[in-house]
Design a protein around this motif. Structure first.
Motif, PDB file in Angstrom:
ATOM      1  N   ASN A   1       1.342   4.345   3.132  1.00 28.38           N
ATOM      2  CA  ASN A   1       1.922   3.048   3.501  1.00 28.38           C
ATOM      3  C   ASN A   1       0.970   2.238   4.364  1.00 28.38           C
ATOM      4  OD1 ASN A   1       4.266   3.179   2.137  1.00 28.38           O
ATOM      5  ND2 ASN A   1       5.455   4.051   3.832  1.00 28.38           N
ATOM      6  N   PHE A   2       0.349   2.931   5.338  1.00 26.85           N
ATOM      7  CA  PHE A   2      -0.567   2.230   6.235  1.00 26.85           C
ATOM      8  C   PHE A   2      -1.703   1.585   5.467  1.00 26.85           C
ATOM      9  CE2 PHE A   2      -4.527   2.296   8.643  1.00 26.85           C
ATOM     10  CZ  PHE A   2      -4.186   1.422   9.655  1.00 26.85           C
ATOM     11  N   TRP A   3      -2.361   2.374   4.596  1.00 25.11           N
ATOM     12  CA  TRP A   3      -3.496   1.821   3.855  1.00 25.11           C
ATOM     13  C   TRP A   3      -3.044   0.738   2.889  1.00 25.11           C
ATOM     14  CZ3 TRP A   3      -8.047   2.115   5.663  1.00 25.11           C
ATOM     15  CH2 TRP A   3      -8.439   3.224   6.429  1.00 25.11           C
ATOM     16  N   PHE A   4      -1.874   0.944   2.281  1.00 30.35           N
ATOM     17  CA  PHE A   4      -1.387  -0.043   1.314  1.00 30.35           C
ATOM     18  C   PHE A   4      -1.170  -1.399   1.990  1.00 30.35           C
ATOM     19  CE2 PHE A   4       2.229  -2.159  -0.749  1.00 30.35           C
ATOM     20  CZ  PHE A   4       1.675  -2.359  -2.000  1.00 30.35           C
ATOM     21  N   PHE A   5      -0.438  -1.382   3.125  1.00 28.05           N
ATOM     22  CA  PHE A   5      -0.118  -2.658   3.764  1.00 28.05           C
ATOM     23  C   PHE A   5      -1.338  -3.267   4.457  1.00 28.05           C
ATOM     24  CE2 PHE A   5       4.279  -1.133   3.345  1.00 28.05           C
ATOM     25  CZ  PHE A   5       4.777  -2.222   2.666  1.00 28.05           C
ATOM     26  N   SER A   6      -2.224  -2.409   4.990  1.00 30.52           N
ATOM     27  CA  SER A   6      -3.456  -2.952   5.582  1.00 30.52           C
ATOM     28  C   SER A   6      -4.278  -3.659   4.519  1.00 30.52           C
ATOM     29  CB  SER A   6      -4.295  -1.834   6.197  1.00 30.52           C
ATOM     30  OG  SER A   6      -3.546  -1.080   7.069  1.00 30.52           O
ATOM     31  N   GLY A   7      -4.436  -2.973   3.364  1.00 28.71           N
ATOM     32  CA  GLY A   7      -5.222  -3.583   2.280  1.00 28.71           C
ATOM     33  C   GLY A   7      -4.584  -4.874   1.806  1.00 28.71           C
ATOM     34  N   LEU A   8      -3.259  -4.846   1.674  1.00 28.69           N
ATOM     35  CA  LEU A   8      -2.540  -6.043   1.217  1.00 28.69           C
ATOM     36  C   LEU A   8      -2.760  -7.192   2.202  1.00 28.69           C
ATOM     37  CD1 LEU A   8      -0.699  -6.879  -1.071  1.00 28.69           C
ATOM     38  CD2 LEU A   8       1.262  -6.313   0.367  1.00 28.69           C
ATOM     39  N   ALA A   9      -2.711  -6.878   3.513  1.00 31.85           N
ATOM     40  CA  ALA A   9      -2.900  -7.918   4.526  1.00 31.85           C
ATOM     41  C   ALA A   9      -4.282  -8.539   4.404  1.00 31.85           C
ATOM     42  CB  ALA A   9      -2.701  -7.328   5.927  1.00 31.85           C
ATOM     43  N   ILE A  10      -5.299  -7.694   4.218  1.00 32.87           N
ATOM     44  CA  ILE A  10      -6.665  -8.219   4.168  1.00 32.87           C
ATOM     45  C   ILE A  10      -6.874  -9.031   2.897  1.00 32.87           C
ATOM     46  CG2 ILE A  10      -9.085  -7.542   3.977  1.00 32.87           C
ATOM     47  CD1 ILE A  10      -8.401  -5.198   5.834  1.00 32.87           C
ATOM     48  N   ILE A  11      -6.403  -8.490   1.762  1.00 37.03           N
ATOM     49  CA  ILE A  11      -6.626  -9.191   0.487  1.00 37.03           C
ATOM     50  C   ILE A  11      -5.912 -10.544   0.489  1.00 37.03           C
ATOM     51  CG2 ILE A  11      -6.132  -9.124  -1.987  1.00 37.03           C
ATOM     52  CD1 ILE A  11      -6.541  -6.043  -1.760  1.00 37.03           C
ATOM     53  N   SER A  12      -4.657 -10.558   0.967  1.00 38.22           N
ATOM     54  CA  SER A  12      -3.928 -11.830   0.940  1.00 38.22           C
ATOM     55  C   SER A  12      -4.522 -12.815   1.951  1.00 38.22           C
ATOM     56  CB  SER A  12      -2.439 -11.608   1.198  1.00 38.22           C
ATOM     57  OG  SER A  12      -2.246 -10.843   2.353  1.00 38.22           O
ATOM     58  N   ALA A  13      -5.063 -12.293   3.065  1.00 38.52           N
ATOM     59  CA  ALA A  13      -5.726 -13.200   4.007  1.00 38.52           C
ATOM     60  C   ALA A  13      -6.946 -13.829   3.371  1.00 38.52           C
ATOM     61  CB  ALA A  13      -6.119 -12.438   5.271  1.00 38.52           C
ATOM     62  N   LEU A  14      -7.715 -13.005   2.598  1.00 38.66           N
ATOM     63  CA  LEU A  14      -8.886 -13.546   1.907  1.00 38.66           C
ATOM     64  C   LEU A  14      -8.465 -14.601   0.892  1.00 38.66           C
ATOM     65  CD1 LEU A  14     -11.127 -10.408   1.313  1.00 38.66           C
ATOM     66  CD2 LEU A  14     -11.666 -12.427   2.674  1.00 38.66           C
ATOM     67  N   LEU A  15      -7.410 -14.292   0.136  1.00 42.05           N
ATOM     68  CA  LEU A  15      -6.942 -15.259  -0.861  1.00 42.05           C
ATOM     69  C   LEU A  15      -6.462 -16.537  -0.172  1.00 42.05           C
ATOM     70  CD1 LEU A  15      -5.112 -12.840  -3.273  1.00 42.05           C
ATOM     71  CD2 LEU A  15      -7.041 -14.312  -3.837  1.00 42.05           C
TER      72      LEU A  15
END
Lengths: 503, 171
Positions: free
Chosen positions: B5-19
């Motif tokens: 969960n931690f890696w999933f949501f961290s990755g999601l946060a970074i990717i959506s911030a980049l987008l």
């Protein structure tokens, strides 16, 4: 001994925050009054007089606490109860009172009908009081934001002027940027020491030996960038000329005097009180900031032809002198700072009051040459302006001289001879732009018959100029009483560098 | 599961911030920002701070994003406005500052604060057990930090008065 206040009881809590509470209550009363009556210039005058009463009564409360010698029973509270707080609070309130008096006639003349103006002046003053009384980085930050928020709006209060709008937007964007740095610095200091309380921070640093901890140093650096913007030290001064130039003149005076003094007050408290153990690091940085600020501010001021811009750059130069007092890193430097900002507040407000009086066709366009022949038409105004210019220059016999001499002696006693020499040279350079103002008024003849016919001090502005000029001369020849008060105000600011040994 | 969960949501946060910062249309950017806010709320919940997670969704993903969209609508920003972003040197400076911040972040995680500065292990769990998730926040906010809390209310008043003064129609 004075009056001990136990801040853990409700009564003691109210007593500790009494000046802030009184001023906030007056501000709320004024806000209601303004919501009720805001149609014409008469209502605006009423708002100004209410604000004046509130500020004066708060000043009386501060002086009462100072005379009583209120001190806290516990040392780690969020609110400082010491001479430094009372002295600086009194100076900010004097500045705010003079600004309100200056605005009473000015707003009418410029046809600015915004009675909330005085509410915002009071809100800014509340922020300054919290910056003086905060013994916790969070309180200091919130005070800084409260003050800045009100000043952003005040800079753009003249909505018909494009320059006023430019000043507000520029100040807002750069101020918000600086607040970001400031907050980042607080976060890093918290990370390094585990507290935001200034006293506890000092003890953590000393007992844990964090003097050169990398995170602490990064935090100090960020904090200094944030403060550098607010006090307009070079190289963070880029916003000053345009913002000071575009804002309404009483607000420019407020920014140059009280706002800057408040930022310096918080800076001194944080550096001396919380970070005194790491002084080897920040003294070096402050020293260089001071040197470059003095040089750049004074040299650019030499090239100015317009009075308002010249005063803006001169205020940058004065920030350099105050930083020099801070670079000594001692309570003696803090005492010099207290005297200096009192004198600086008076002379800055006085000179801007004269600028507002001669700038009936827009203060932005007043060139130094436009003052030609003022002495023959308006002798008292010219005399007062001469006092302000000589005091800004640091001429013997004025309060500016005593202030500079105190800064100089603090710097010399800290063995920073190079800084002392540079300070003297910078002061001599500053003669190159202060004296032409005096020469224009006394030695040049008026360009035309009707020159200066429209200029004149309106109403309470007369009192501002009179009080400021008389006080500057009085403090210049008879400073002893105020010097004692300044020394009293700075006493105990820097905790003893005790190291509690732990293994 | 927790680690995933931690890696999933961290990755999601970074990717959506980049987008969020690379999309041209302001509305699309704002939508990606909503995803970032939600992922951060999920991270709070993973850390055991359910209350802050809920507040994050209500305030940031809810109220503030609605304001963002309102402003975008009021300014009537179209899809393909000509950009005033700087050219390659601007990107270079941005990249430089970004790299600097990442290096700094890495450096800060390398510095272990002195042991006495950190809370002893298990302190948070004990506080949670005694006071509950909301109580742990409220006792700090309304007792220890009462003065800053009250100053914040004056600060908000200043912002309201300032906004009304600057925005009212009659000059």
């Amino acid at each position: 001994m004075g009056m001990a206040i136990d801040v853990t009881t409700p009564g003691g809590f109210v007593l500790a925050l009494l000046p802030e509470l009184v001023l906030t209550c007056w501000m709320l009363v004024l806000l209601v009054a303004v919501a009720w009556r805001h149609r014409d210039e008469g209502d605006q005058q009423m708002a100004g007089q209410l604000a004046l009463m509130g500020l004066v009564s708060t000043l009386l409360v501060v002086l009462w606490m100072w005379v009583k010698g209120a001190y806290p029973e516990t040392l780690t509270g969020m609110i400082a109860l010491d001479g430094f707080r009372y002295a600086t609070s009194a100076i900010f309130l004097i500045g705010a009172i003079l600004v309100v008096m200056l605005s009473l006639g000015y707003l009418g003349r410029e046809r600015i009908l915004v009675p909330e103006y005085y509410v915002l002046v009071m809100l800014a003053a509340i922020g300054m009081l919290f910056m003086a009384s905060g013994a916790d980085l969070i309180v200091i930050f919130l005070g800084l934001e409260l003050m800045s928020m009100a000043i952003y709006v005040l800079a753009g209060i003249d909505r018909r002027s494009a320059f006023s709008a430019e000043a507000a937007v520029k100040y807002f964007l750069l101020g918000a940027f600086a607040s970001g740095f400031f907050l980042y610095g607080i976060a890093l200091l918290y990370g390094a020491t585990g507290t935001t309380n200034l006293t506890q921070m000092h003890y953590q640093i000393v007992t844990l030996g964090l003097e050169t901890n990398l995170m602490l140093l990064a935090g100090i650096g960020m904090l200094l960038i944030g403060f550098g913007f607010k006090v307009a030290a070079v190289p963070f001064h880029m916003w000053v000329p345009d913002v000071y130039d575009g804002a309404p003149t009483p607000i420019t005076a407020y920014m140059a005097a009280a706002v800057k003094a408040a930022a310096f007050t918080a800076l001194i408290r944080v550096l001396l009180h919380a970070l005194g153990a790491s002084d080897a690091v920040w003294m070096e940085i402050i020293l260089w900031l001071s040197v470059i600020t003095m040089i750049v501010g004074n040299l650019i001021a030499l090239a100015q032809t317009h009075l308002k811009r010249m005063l803006a750059y001169s205020s940058i130069g004065h920030a350099g002198y105050i930083l020099a007092a801070l670079a000594s890193g001692s309570e003696r430097g803090a005492a010099a700072f207290l005297f200096y900002i009192l004198a600086y507040t008076l002379m800055t407000l006085g000179s801007f009051a004269i600028l507002a009086a001669v700038g009936t066709r827009g203060e932005r366009d007043v060139r130094i040459d436009d003052l030609s022949g003022l002495a023959s038409r308006r002798p008292w105004m010219a005399l007062a302006m001469t006092v302000f210019m000589l005091s800004l220059l640091g001429f013997p016999g004025t309060a500016g001289f005593i202030g500079k001499w105190l800064v100089l002696s603090a710097v010399v006693s800290a063995d920073q001879i190079v800084l002392a020499v540079l300070l003297v040279i910078a002061s001599m350079v500053s003669a190159g732009y202060y004296l032409p103002v005096v020469m224009a008024m006394y030695m040049k003849s008026a360009p035309s018959e009707d020159a200066h016919s429209g200029s004149g001090l309106i109403g309470a502005a007369r009192w501002v100029v009179g009080i400021a000029a008389v006080l500057l001369l009085l403090l210049g020849v008879w400073p002893n009483r105020v010097l004692d008060m300044a020394a009293d105000g700075a006493e105990g600011l820097r905790p003893a560098p005790t190291r509690i040994l732990t293994d | 599961m927790l680690v995933f969960n931690f890696w999933f949501f961290s990755g999601l946060a970074i990717i959506s911030a980049l987008l969020c910062i690379t999309r041209r249309s302001p509305v699309v950017s704002a939508m990606w920002l909503v995803v970032t806010m939600f992922s951060i709320a999920a991270l709070y919940i993973i850390l055991g701070a359910q209350f802050i997670g809920a507040i994050q969704v209500l305030v940031y993903a809810g109220a503030i994003m609605v304001l963002f969209l309102f402003v975008i609508m009021l300014l009537n920003l179209g899809r393909d406005e000509p950009t005033d972003l700087p050219g390659w040197w601007g990107h270079a400076i941005t990249f430089g500052i970004g790299t600097l911040l990442i290096v700094e972040l890495w450096a800060v995680t390398r510095i272990v604060p002195a042991g006495e500065v950190r809370l002893p292990a298990g302190t948070m769990d004990r506080v949670m057990e005694q006071e509950g998730v909301v109580g742990a926040i409220s006792s700090t906010l309304f007792r220890d930090f009462l003065v800053p809390f009250e100053i914040t209310s004056v600060l908000l008043l200043a912002a309201v008065v300032g906004a009304v003064v600057l925005a009212k129609r009659r000059i």
